[in-house]
Design an enzyme around this catalytic site. Structure first.
Site, PDB file in Angstrom:
ATOM      1  N   TYR A  42      69.781  78.510  82.659  1.00  0.00           N
ATOM      2  CA  TYR A  42      69.516  77.069  82.704  1.00  0.00           C
ATOM      3  C   TYR A  42      68.779  76.645  81.437  1.00  0.00           C
ATOM      4  O   TYR A  42      69.152  75.668  80.780  1.00  0.00           O
ATOM      5  CB  TYR A  42      68.686  76.738  83.950  1.00  0.00           C
ATOM      6  CG  TYR A  42      68.327  75.276  84.075  1.00  0.00           C
ATOM      7  CD1 TYR A  42      69.164  74.390  84.731  1.00  0.00           C
ATOM      8  CD2 TYR A  42      67.146  74.788  83.506  1.00  0.00           C
ATOM      9  CE1 TYR A  42      68.840  73.045  84.841  1.00  0.00           C
ATOM     10  CE2 TYR A  42      66.820  73.443  83.605  1.00  0.00           C
ATOM     11  CZ  TYR A  42      67.660  72.573  84.274  1.00  0.00           C
ATOM     12  OH  TYR A  42      67.332  71.255  84.366  1.00  0.00           O
ATOM     13  N   ASP A  43      67.744  77.399  81.085  1.00  0.00           N
ATOM     14  CA  ASP A  43      66.960  77.065  79.890  1.00  0.00           C
ATOM     15  C   ASP A  43      67.831  77.064  78.641  1.00  0.00           C
ATOM     16  O   ASP A  43      67.644  76.249  77.740  1.00  0.00           O
ATOM     17  CB  ASP A  43      65.798  78.052  79.706  1.00  0.00           C
ATOM     18  CG  ASP A  43      64.765  77.901  80.813  1.00  0.00           C
ATOM     19  OD1 ASP A  43      64.786  76.850  81.481  1.00  0.00           O
ATOM     20  OD2 ASP A  43      63.965  78.830  80.995  1.00  0.00           O
ATOM     21  N   SER A  88      54.227  49.362 106.527  1.00  0.00           N
ATOM     22  CA  SER A  88      53.513  50.589 106.888  1.00  0.00           C
ATOM     23  C   SER A  88      53.837  50.895 108.346  1.00  0.00           C
ATOM     24  O   SER A  88      54.669  50.235 108.960  1.00  0.00           O
ATOM     25  CB  SER A  88      52.021  50.441 106.646  1.00  0.00           C
ATOM     26  OG  SER A  88      51.515  49.491 107.534  1.00  0.00           O
ATOM     27  N   GLU A 119      60.931  62.558 112.273  1.00  0.00           N
ATOM     28  CA  GLU A 119      60.780  63.057 110.901  1.00  0.00           C
ATOM     29  C   GLU A 119      59.348  63.511 110.653  1.00  0.00           C
ATOM     30  O   GLU A 119      58.426  63.105 111.350  1.00  0.00           O
ATOM     31  CB  GLU A 119      61.075  61.932 109.886  1.00  0.00           C
ATOM     32  CG  GLU A 119      62.473  61.392 109.981  1.00  0.00           C
ATOM     33  CD  GLU A 119      62.663  60.144 109.122  1.00  0.00           C
ATOM     34  OE1 GLU A 119      61.712  59.755 108.406  1.00  0.00           O
ATOM     35  OE2 GLU A 119      63.756  59.573 109.204  1.00  0.00           O
ATOM     36  N   LYS A 121      55.873  63.347 108.668  1.00  0.00           N
ATOM     37  CA  LYS A 121      55.146  62.328 107.910  1.00  0.00           C
ATOM     38  C   LYS A 121      54.459  63.037 106.757  1.00  0.00           C
ATOM     39  O   LYS A 121      53.433  63.694 106.925  1.00  0.00           O
ATOM     40  CB  LYS A 121      54.135  61.606 108.788  1.00  0.00           C
ATOM     41  CG  LYS A 121      53.470  60.458 108.053  1.00  0.00           C
ATOM     42  CD  LYS A 121      52.683  59.573 108.998  1.00  0.00           C
ATOM     43  CE  LYS A 121      52.189  58.305 108.315  1.00  0.00           C
ATOM     44  NZ  LYS A 121      51.320  58.541 107.192  1.00  0.00           N
ATOM     45  N   ASP A 123      52.328  63.829 103.538  1.00  0.00           N
ATOM     46  CA  ASP A 123      51.042  63.294 103.101  1.00  0.00           C
ATOM     47  C   ASP A 123      51.031  63.206 101.575  1.00  0.00           C
ATOM     48  O   ASP A 123      50.535  64.082 100.885  1.00  0.00           O
ATOM     49  CB  ASP A 123      49.920  64.217 103.598  1.00  0.00           C
ATOM     50  CG  ASP A 123      48.580  63.519 103.598  1.00  0.00           C
ATOM     51  OD1 ASP A 123      48.544  62.300 103.333  1.00  0.00           O
ATOM     52  OD2 ASP A 123      47.579  64.193 103.865  1.00  0.00           O
ATOM     53  N   TYR A 231      63.018  59.495 102.351  1.00  0.00           N
ATOM     54  CA  TYR A 231      63.125  59.336 103.799  1.00  0.00           C
ATOM     55  C   TYR A 231      63.758  58.023 104.220  1.00  0.00           C
ATOM     56  O   TYR A 231      63.939  57.771 105.403  1.00  0.00           O
ATOM     57  CB  TYR A 231      61.779  59.528 104.498  1.00  0.00           C
ATOM     58  CG  TYR A 231      60.641  58.659 103.977  1.00  0.00           C
ATOM     59  CD1 TYR A 231      60.656  57.286 104.126  1.00  0.00           C
ATOM     60  CD2 TYR A 231      59.551  59.246 103.341  1.00  0.00           C
ATOM     61  CE1 TYR A 231      59.624  56.505 103.652  1.00  0.00           C
ATOM     62  CE2 TYR A 231      58.506  58.468 102.866  1.00  0.00           C
ATOM     63  CZ  TYR A 231      58.546  57.101 103.026  1.00  0.00           C
ATOM     64  OH  TYR A 231      57.526  56.329 102.549  1.00  0.00           O
ATOM     65  N   LYS A 320      49.782  61.093 114.584  1.00  0.00           N
ATOM     66  CA  LYS A 320      48.961  61.884 113.671  1.00  0.00           C
ATOM     67  C   LYS A 320      48.577  63.236 114.267  1.00  0.00           C
ATOM     68  O   LYS A 320      48.479  63.390 115.474  1.00  0.00           O
ATOM     69  CB  LYS A 320      47.671  61.107 113.346  1.00  0.00           C
ATOM     70  CG  LYS A 320      47.907  59.803 112.609  1.00  0.00           C
ATOM     71  CD  LYS A 320      48.362  60.083 111.194  1.00  0.00           C
ATOM     72  CE  LYS A 320      48.397  58.839 110.341  1.00  0.00           C
ATOM     73  NZ  LYS A 320      47.210  58.531 109.635  1.00  0.00           N
ATOM     74  N   CYS A 414      25.034  91.870  87.201  1.00  0.00           N
ATOM     75  CA  CYS A 414      25.854  92.012  88.399  1.00  0.00           C
ATOM     76  C   CYS A 414      24.966  92.185  89.628  1.00  0.00           C
ATOM     77  O   CYS A 414      24.078  93.050  89.643  1.00  0.00           O
ATOM     78  CB  CYS A 414      26.778  93.217  88.245  1.00  0.00           C
ATOM     79  SG  CYS A 414      27.655  93.632  89.749  1.00  0.00           S
ATOM     80  N   CYS A 417      25.383  95.991  90.847  1.00  0.00           N
ATOM     81  CA  CYS A 417      25.035  97.193  90.103  1.00  0.00           C
ATOM     82  C   CYS A 417      24.070  96.927  88.961  1.00  0.00           C
ATOM     83  O   CYS A 417      23.630  97.868  88.293  1.00  0.00           O
ATOM     84  CB  CYS A 417      26.289  97.876  89.560  1.00  0.00           C
ATOM     85  SG  CYS A 417      27.054  97.019  88.178  1.00  0.00           S
ATOM     86  N   CYS A 432      31.577  91.589  85.864  1.00  0.00           N
ATOM     87  CA  CYS A 432      30.606  92.674  85.785  1.00  0.00           C
ATOM     88  C   CYS A 432      31.162  93.708  84.812  1.00  0.00           C
ATOM     89  O   CYS A 432      32.324  94.102  84.914  1.00  0.00           O
ATOM     90  CB  CYS A 432      30.443  93.292  87.171  1.00  0.00           C
ATOM     91  SG  CYS A 432      29.790  94.963  87.111  1.00  0.00           S
ATOM     92  N   CYS A 438      30.261 100.369  88.963  1.00  0.00           N
ATOM     93  CA  CYS A 438      29.742  99.335  89.851  1.00  0.00           C
ATOM     94  C   CYS A 438      30.237  99.640  91.262  1.00  0.00           C
ATOM     95  O   CYS A 438      31.446  99.730  91.497  1.00  0.00           O
ATOM     96  CB  CYS A 438      30.242  97.957  89.410  1.00  0.00           C
ATOM     97  SG  CYS A 438      29.897  96.670  90.616  1.00  0.00           S
TER      98      CYS A 438
HETATM   99  S1  IVH Z   1      58.850  55.185 106.955  1.00  0.00           S
HETATM  100  C1  IVH Z   1      58.861  51.065 108.016  1.00  0.00           C
HETATM  101  N1  IVH Z   1      58.955  57.807 106.990  1.00  0.00           N
HETATM  102  O1  IVH Z   1      53.701  56.759 105.755  1.00  0.00           O
HETATM  103  C2  IVH Z   1      58.859  52.442 107.604  1.00  0.00           C
HETATM  104  N2  IVH Z   1      57.029  56.773 106.046  1.00  0.00           N
HETATM  105  O2  IVH Z   1      52.156  54.524 107.149  1.00  0.00           O
HETATM  106  C3  IVH Z   1      57.736  52.782 106.721  1.00  0.00           C
HETATM  107  N3  IVH Z   1      55.393  58.331 105.168  1.00  0.00           N
HETATM  108  O3  IVH Z   1      53.679  54.294 103.308  1.00  0.00           O
HETATM  109  C4  IVH Z   1      57.773  54.090 106.125  1.00  0.00           C
HETATM  110  N4  IVH Z   1      56.491  60.162 105.647  1.00  0.00           N
HETATM  111  O4  IVH Z   1      53.838  56.734 102.583  1.00  0.00           O
HETATM  112  C5  IVH Z   1      58.231  56.725 106.650  1.00  0.00           C
HETATM  113  N5  IVH Z   1      59.220  60.105 107.066  1.00  0.00           N
HETATM  114  C6  IVH Z   1      58.490  59.026 106.723  1.00  0.00           C
HETATM  115  C7  IVH Z   1      57.238  59.134 106.070  1.00  0.00           C
HETATM  116  C8  IVH Z   1      56.537  57.955 105.766  1.00  0.00           C
HETATM  117  C9  IVH Z   1      55.395  59.656 105.093  1.00  0.00           C
HETATM  118  C10 IVH Z   1      54.266  57.473 104.700  1.00  0.00           C
HETATM  119  C11 IVH Z   1      54.647  56.455 103.677  1.00  0.00           C
HETATM  120  C12 IVH Z   1      54.253  55.112 104.245  1.00  0.00           C
HETATM  121  C13 IVH Z   1      53.271  55.508 105.298  1.00  0.00           C
HETATM  122  C14 IVH Z   1      53.318  54.497 106.425  1.00  0.00           C
END
Ligand code: IVH
Length: 673
Positions: A42-43, A88, A119, A121, A123, A231, A320, A414, A417, A432, A438
């Site tokens: 690839y490189d 959100s 799905e 979520k 982070d 997503y 959560k 150390c 020792c 050390c 030691c």
């Molecule tokens: S859907 C209306 N799907 O969660 C749908 N969000 O609190 C809105 N996030 O800002 C988002 N995984 O950063 C969706 N599988 C997922 C997600 C996801 C992480 C985060 C995303 C969003 C926050 C919403």
């Protein structure tokens, strides 16, 4: 005579071909997890394209895979209005909340057993990426949901984000939404590099991802291990076939987008709760952090029917998990001496439950790290633990510091020792200088020798080794094999029976393997993979002992540092004497029939997927090929073995479907023996 015009068109065509090829390989790597070529190949393609573009800069199209290095720094991020607001999610904190959500949805839709797309979520940070006529046009952070910051230059540096979509099925404008994250393994590597370079480490992958994405100088972003997983869709979503959330990933993948794994279709509240529990039990093993799971009403028409309230849709909910971070107090900061003499400050903590596991210690890496975080004995701190990663202090709660608490100072001698502590220029670690004189280094090296992956001497635990060392019965690894039943039986917490068990384990360990033995010696920077590579390459201890630095450099994955370490170790008179005594004690291994040992896997077809810790794909390939095996890019009925590392992809699923034998790294190393 050469015609410069023809020459020019040939270059244009070659560059375009290279771009397509590289894109194809990116796609196979990031989306399908099914690379067809080695990293080195690839490189080579990449460099050829870079050279063509350097010679003829007008060739370097904006969507060329070479154009990911990051643009010059901007003064500020421009504001971008989202074509459709980025909503959100409402949160559920327990299973009861989830049942209440499902009841509301069922009532509004007028039927039970609603189908949900379940799905992970992730982070990380939500971003929107807009493609116009298939070309990446603009990327933005979520911001306040109606407008965010223009991070196009930064997003372009993420290798898993395609600069152009693969399929013509995409509408003229398509907005892909997803999360920018840093995988746990990449995060650990990033913090290690940061600490070694004397730079600030990050508290967690989310912070590291946010800090990396929000760089005005995208060249900094380009050096950070960011990943993107899609997503959902914003503008252009009506073009998605199937009209349901659960059918999105397959379509997104066709377009070249990497998608969030482990999505499923579930039915009703029971299905959601079952998914929530199943993912919860696997959370620690995932390759990235998640803070929950998300349930979305699957059908797009039902989603429209339900609509949204102010900022969140009525058709989705996030559930959560408890945080992987907790607060506790530092009882003391102690300095540990490792096998190679490295001094590591360790915080002893008041026991605290983090993500279901009691944490009592946290690593502080090195002195500069302690000073930067300014952790002091008595401080109240936040501790993070994720997956198998060693717990870390993410920050000190300044307001709760006991007035006058003294700052940490690294000892100059150390603690074990008393030898002077040494520092190599450019290295953040203090060591050390006592070497095997030691006790801490000597004991650690004996424990390493006896370890499961080394000589595998059962029951030789740290308490016993400490006792043997302190009584002067075992000073180095060779002394182990001179122990007698009488001596062992008289030690604390020992008796005739346990003494016999230890002797039997010592006897069993004599039947070993060359690579295990090389690993057991504890040569600095020689891990299991390097030991296996040395054994495969040289075939005998004698040849390893007598190899020149040049010969060592011929071993796959061995660079100048490791070659120098092996050479130095093997030339040392004391080391040679210990090795001689070990062999005289009866340690032996099967000698390969023809010296080097190829042919053992003659004609067998292997496929590699995921990351093998401590072993590059090229090294694994070289080891297999040295044994006569063939390494292929995709799983088929003819595949004999699939080697699956961390975060394997569809290849693993395919292996299971076809009933192909799957090996992890440990099993691979065993097979290579
Ligand atoms: S859907 C209306 N799907 O969660 C749908 N969000 O609190 C809105 N996030 O800002 C988002 N995984 O950063 C969706 N599988 C997922 C997600 C996801 C992480 C985060 C995303 C969003 C926050 C919403």
């Amino acid at each position: 005579m050469r015609n410069p015009r023809h020459e020019g068109t040939r270059t244009v065509r070659r560059a375009e071909r290279l771009r397509r090829e590289i894109e194809e390989h990116n796609y196979r790597y990031y989306v399908l997890d099914d690379p067809a070529i080695s990293d080195a190949e690839y490189d080579a393609l990449f460099r050829e394209l870079q050279e063509l573009e350097r010679a003829q800069p007008e060739l370097a199209a904006a969507d060329s895979p070479t154009q990911r290095v990051g643009a010059a720094p901007a003064a500020a991020f421009a504001e971008v209005a989202h074509p459709m607001p980025m909503l959100s999610l409402e949160n559920a904190f327990d299973e009861e909340d989830l049942r209440a959500f499902d009841r509301r949805v069922s009532e509004r839709l007028g039927h039970e057993n609603v189908t949900y797309a379940a799905e992970l979520k992730l982070d990380g940070l939500a971003v929107s990426i807009v493609y116009r006529q298939g070309q990446l046009e603009r990327a933005a952070t979520r911001g306040d949901g109606s407008s965010g910051e223009d991070v196009t230059a930064n997003i372009r540096t993420i290798r898993s984000v395609p600069l152009r979509l693969r399929s013509h099925q995409a509408p003229a404008i398509l907005e892909v939404r997803g999360e920018v994250i840093i995988r746990r393994a990449d995060f650990a590597g990033l913090n290690r590099t940061q600490a070694e370079a004397g730079r600030k480490t990050f508290a967690n992958p989310r912070n590291a991802a946010a800090g990396s994405l929000r760089q005005l100088d995208a060249r900094i972003t380009a050096g950070r291990p960011l990943s993107f997983l899609a997503y959902g869709l914003g503008a252009g979503s009506e073009a998605a076939p199937g009209r349901s959330q659960s059918q999105l990933p397959a379509w997104l993948r066709k377009l070249g987008m990497p998608v969030t794994p482990l999505a499923e279709r579930v039915s009703g509240a029971d299905g959601c709760i079952d998914y929530y529990r199943r993912i919860g039990s696997r959370r620690a093993q995932l390759p990235f952090d998640i803070d929950g799971v998300v349930f979305k009403v699957d059908s797009f028409s039902e989603q429209e029917q339900l609509g949204s309230v102010t900022r969140a849709p009525r058709w989705a909910i996030a559930t959560k998990y408890p945080p992987e971070e907790a607060r506790t107090r530092v009882v003391a900061i102690e300095v540990q001496v490792g096998r190679t003499g490295a001094l590591t400050p360790v915080a002893r903590l008041e026991p605290v439950l983090v993500g279901g596991v009691t944490v009592t210690n946290a690593t502080l890496h090195n002195e500069s790290e302690v000073l930067r975080k300014d952790v002091r004995a008595g401080d109240t701190v936040n501790v993070r633990r994720a997956g198998d990663v060693i717990p870390e202090i993410t920050g000190v709660v300044g307001e709760l510091r006991v007035p006058g608490a003294p700052a940490f100072v690294m000892p100059v001698t150390c603690p074990e020792c008393g030898s002077p502590v040494e520092r190599t220029a450019g290295e953040a670690v203090a060591r050390c200088g006592g070497g095997l004189h030691c006790p801490a280094q000597a004991i650690q090296s004996i424990l390493h020798f006896a370890g499961r992956r080394a000589m595998d001497i059962d029951k030789l635990g740290d308490k016993l080794v400490e006792q043997l060392f302190e009584r002067g019965l075992v000073r180095n690894v060779a002394d182990l094999y001179s122990l007698g039943a009488g001596t062992l039986a008289e030690l604390d917490r020992m008796g005739p029976k346990s003494a016999q068990n230890i002797l039997a384990a010592l006897e069993r360990s004599k039947q070993s393997r060359l690579e295990r033995f090389l690993f057991a010696l504890g040569i600095r920077d020689v891990g299991e993979a390097t030991a296996a590579a040395l054994a495969a390459h040289f075939g005998s201890l004698d040849r390893v002992q007598n190899a020149t630095v040049e010969q060592l450099l011929e071993v796959p994955d061995v660079g100048p540092v490791v070659a120098g370490r092996v050479h130095e170790f093997m030339r040392d008179r004391r080391n040679r004497e210990i090795i001689g005594r070990l062999i005289a004690a009866g340690i032996r291994w099967p000698v390969p029939a023809n010296g080097v040992g190829p042919g053992a896997l003659d004609g067998k077809i292997f496929v590699l997927t995921g990351t093998l810790s401590g072993m590059s794909r090229d090294a694994a390939r070289a080891l297999l090929e040295a044994r006569g095996a063939r390494v292929s890019g995709s799983v088929s009925g003819r595949t004999d073995y699939v080697v699956a590392g961390l975060n394997p992809g569809t290849k693993l699923e395919r292996a299971h479907a076809l009933g192909v034998t799957v090996l992890d790294k440990q099993k691979l190393l065993e097979l290579l023996r």
